[in-house]
Write an enzyme that holds these catalytic residues in place. Structure first.
Site, PDB file in Angstrom:
ATOM      1  N   ASP A 141       0.830  -1.203   0.000  1.00 21.57           N
ATOM      2  CA  ASP A 141       0.000   0.000   0.000  1.00 21.57           C
ATOM      3  C   ASP A 141       0.863   1.251   0.000  1.00 21.57           C
ATOM      4  OD1 ASP A 141      -2.586   1.412   2.165  1.00 21.57           O
ATOM      5  OD2 ASP A 141      -2.357   1.421  -0.043  1.00 21.57           O
ATOM      6  N   LYS A 144       2.863   3.389  -5.675  1.00 23.32           N
ATOM      7  CA  LYS A 144       2.320   2.379  -6.611  1.00 23.32           C
ATOM      8  C   LYS A 144       3.403   1.923  -7.609  1.00 23.32           C
ATOM      9  CE  LYS A 144      -0.801   3.406  -3.969  1.00 23.32           C
ATOM     10  NZ  LYS A 144      -0.800   2.637  -2.701  1.00 23.32           N
ATOM     11  N   ASP A 169      -3.206  -2.991  -2.577  1.00 22.26           N
ATOM     12  CA  ASP A 169      -4.270  -1.991  -2.622  1.00 22.26           C
ATOM     13  C   ASP A 169      -4.106  -1.139  -3.892  1.00 22.26           C
ATOM     14  OD1 ASP A 169      -5.286   0.902  -0.665  1.00 22.26           O
ATOM     15  OD2 ASP A 169      -6.482  -0.523  -1.812  1.00 22.26           O
ATOM     16  N   ASN A 170      -5.178  -0.468  -4.320  1.00 19.99           N
ATOM     17  CA  ASN A 170      -5.122   0.563  -5.364  1.00 19.99           C
ATOM     18  C   ASN A 170      -4.671   0.095  -6.737  1.00 19.99           C
ATOM     19  OD1 ASN A 170      -3.634   2.108  -2.661  1.00 19.99           O
ATOM     20  ND2 ASN A 170      -5.654   2.769  -3.369  1.00 19.99           N
ATOM     21  N   GLU A 199     -11.360   4.335  -1.285  1.00 15.68           N
ATOM     22  CA  GLU A 199     -11.799   4.644   0.087  1.00 15.68           C
ATOM     23  C   GLU A 199     -12.644   5.917   0.139  1.00 15.68           C
ATOM     24  OE1 GLU A 199      -8.684   3.838  -0.750  1.00 15.68           O
ATOM     25  OE2 GLU A 199      -7.236   5.328  -0.132  1.00 15.68           O
TER      26      GLU A 199
HETATM   27  N1  LIG Z   1       8.205   2.126   3.053  1.00 19.97           N
HETATM   28  C1  LIG Z   1       7.982   2.848   1.940  1.00 19.97           C
HETATM   29  N2  LIG Z   1       8.767   2.727   0.874  1.00 19.97           N
HETATM   30  C2  LIG Z   1       8.533   3.472  -0.220  1.00 19.97           C
HETATM   31  N3  LIG Z   1       7.553   4.387  -0.322  1.00 19.97           N
HETATM   32  C3  LIG Z   1       6.768   4.569   0.752  1.00 19.97           C
HETATM   33  C4  LIG Z   1       6.910   3.808   1.890  1.00 19.97           C
HETATM   34  N4  LIG Z   1       5.970   4.198   2.784  1.00 19.97           N
HETATM   35  C5  LIG Z   1       5.258   5.167   2.191  1.00 19.97           C
HETATM   36  N5  LIG Z   1       5.743   5.438   0.989  1.00 19.97           N
HETATM   37  C6  LIG Z   1       5.341   6.535   0.171  1.00 19.97           C
HETATM   38  C7  LIG Z   1       3.937   6.518  -0.344  1.00 19.97           C
HETATM   39  O1  LIG Z   1       2.991   6.226   0.692  1.00 19.97           O
HETATM   40  C8  LIG Z   1       1.629   6.452   0.358  1.00 19.97           C
HETATM   41  C9  LIG Z   1       1.220   5.521  -0.765  1.00 19.97           C
HETATM   42  N6  LIG Z   1      -0.266   5.479  -0.947  1.00 19.97           N
HETATM   43  C10 LIG Z   1      -0.834   6.231  -1.878  1.00 19.97           C
HETATM   44  O2  LIG Z   1      -0.175   7.005  -2.547  1.00 19.97           O
HETATM   45  C11 LIG Z   1      -2.321   6.153  -2.064  1.00 19.97           C
HETATM   46  C12 LIG Z   1      -2.961   7.149  -2.797  1.00 19.97           C
HETATM   47  C13 LIG Z   1      -4.346   7.127  -2.990  1.00 19.97           C
HETATM   48  C14 LIG Z   1      -5.008   8.185  -3.790  1.00 19.97           C
HETATM   49  C15 LIG Z   1      -4.562   9.504  -3.715  1.00 19.97           C
HETATM   50  C16 LIG Z   1      -5.191  10.492  -4.465  1.00 19.97           C
HETATM   51  C17 LIG Z   1      -6.269  10.167  -5.289  1.00 19.97           C
HETATM   52  F1  LIG Z   1      -6.892  11.134  -6.001  1.00 19.97           F
HETATM   53  C18 LIG Z   1      -6.727   8.857  -5.372  1.00 19.97           C
HETATM   54  C19 LIG Z   1      -6.088   7.856  -4.619  1.00 19.97           C
HETATM   55  C20 LIG Z   1      -5.122   6.113  -2.400  1.00 19.97           C
HETATM   56  C21 LIG Z   1      -4.490   5.120  -1.662  1.00 19.97           C
HETATM   57  O3  LIG Z   1      -5.210   4.117  -1.079  1.00 19.97           O
HETATM   58  C22 LIG Z   1      -3.096   5.120  -1.493  1.00 19.97           C
HETATM   59  O4  LIG Z   1      -2.539   4.096  -0.775  1.00 19.97           O
HETATM   60 MG   LIG Z   2      -3.941   2.516  -0.511  1.00 24.63          MG
END
Ligand SMILES: Nc1ncnc2c1ncn2CCOCCNC(=O)c1cc(-c2ccc(F)cc2)cc(O)c1O
Ligand SMILES: [Mg+2]
Length: 218
Positions: A141, A144, A169-170, A199
């Site tokens: 999650d 992406k 997810d996603n 969500e």
């Molecule tokens: N340990 C690691 N290593 C590398 N990278 C890492 C990390 N830990 C965190 N990160 C960085 C990224 O963390 C957040 C990732 N999640 C999302 O970006 C996300 C975005 C939406 C979304 C946003 C806007 C819309 F319009 C529509 C949907 C919905 C979701 O359910 C999402 O999960």
């Molecule tokens: Mg997500």
């Protein structure tokens, strides 16, 4: 100074949820996100699918990439069998700080290890740092575009075993097309799609469940 959205989400938990009651922590985050501010937690609809997969796997050892505020961390950890452990990786220190407090409010700090750092840096260190053999369950999650490189990394580090379940997810919104193509076409995975919604919205999204079958070589 103005608070951040994760800090406002945490305050909603501390105001509305019963300490030690994971279900009420989840319910209060969902109420906050439905009625006050959208946040990128897996949410209640996809969360129910996550719950059913976790319950089916009943993992002794689980990995989550992308903790954010700890919502799915709490959903997974509350379903672990006795002695079960969840390692969760979060890149953003501010998210990690909020997640620690959400996990503590739920009373699940003894079964969760939150690691601050990038998946690419930490996956190769999990065996030596945490004495991990292989994971029973992995939840993707985080970024992406990291899904595909990180599942290859998990394979290379031999952190998956025959039957490990990887849930992503996603896979529709924001989407992970290269990851989907890989797990759906690779002979090393048995993959299935669970259609749902992004969500707290009506937009289509879904989860991909992929069972690792192991490599063909001896
Ligand atoms: N340990 C690691 N290593 C590398 N990278 C890492 C990390 N830990 C965190 N990160 C960085 C990224 O963390 C957040 C990732 N999640 C999302 O970006 C996300 C975005 C939406 C979304 C946003 C806007 C819309 F319009 C529509 C949907 C919905 C979701 O359910 C999402 O999960
Ligand atoms: Mg997500």
């Amino acid at each position: 100074t103005h608070s951040s959205r994760p800090q406002r989400l945490l305050r909603a938990v501390q105001k509305g949820a019963v300490r030690g009651d994971a279900r009420s922590v989840v319910a209060n985050i969902d109420r906050f996100c439905h009625h006050s501010e959208w946040a990128m937690n897996i949410g209640d609809e996809k969360g129910a699918i996550l719950d059913s997969v976790v319950s089916e796997v009943n993992p002794a050892l689980a990995l989550e990439l992308g903790t954010y505020c700890g919502y799915s961390t709490v959903r997974i950890a509350r379903l672990l069998p006795p002695g079960g452990r969840l390692i969760t990786l979060e890149f953003n220190p501010e998210y990690a700080a909020v997640a620690r407090q959400v996990i503590e409010w739920a009373g699940l700090e003894d079964s969760v290890q939150l690691v601050e750092g990038g998946s690419g840096d930490w996956i190769p260190q999990l065996k030596e740092h945490f004495g991990v053999q292989s994971f029973d369950f992995v939840f993707l999650d985080h970024w992406k575009e990291r899904y595909l490189p990180d599942i290859h990394l998990l394979e290379e580090c031999e952190l998956l075993r025959k039957g490990t379940v990887v849930l992503a997810d996603n896979v529709v919104c924001p989407g992970a097309p290269d990851y989907l193509a890989y797990v759906r076409n690779s002979p090393a995975y048995q993959s299935s799609y669970f259609q749902s919604h992004l969500e707290y919205t009506k937009a289509v999204d879904g989860l991909e469940k992929s069972v690792y079958l192991g490599t063909t070589d001896a």
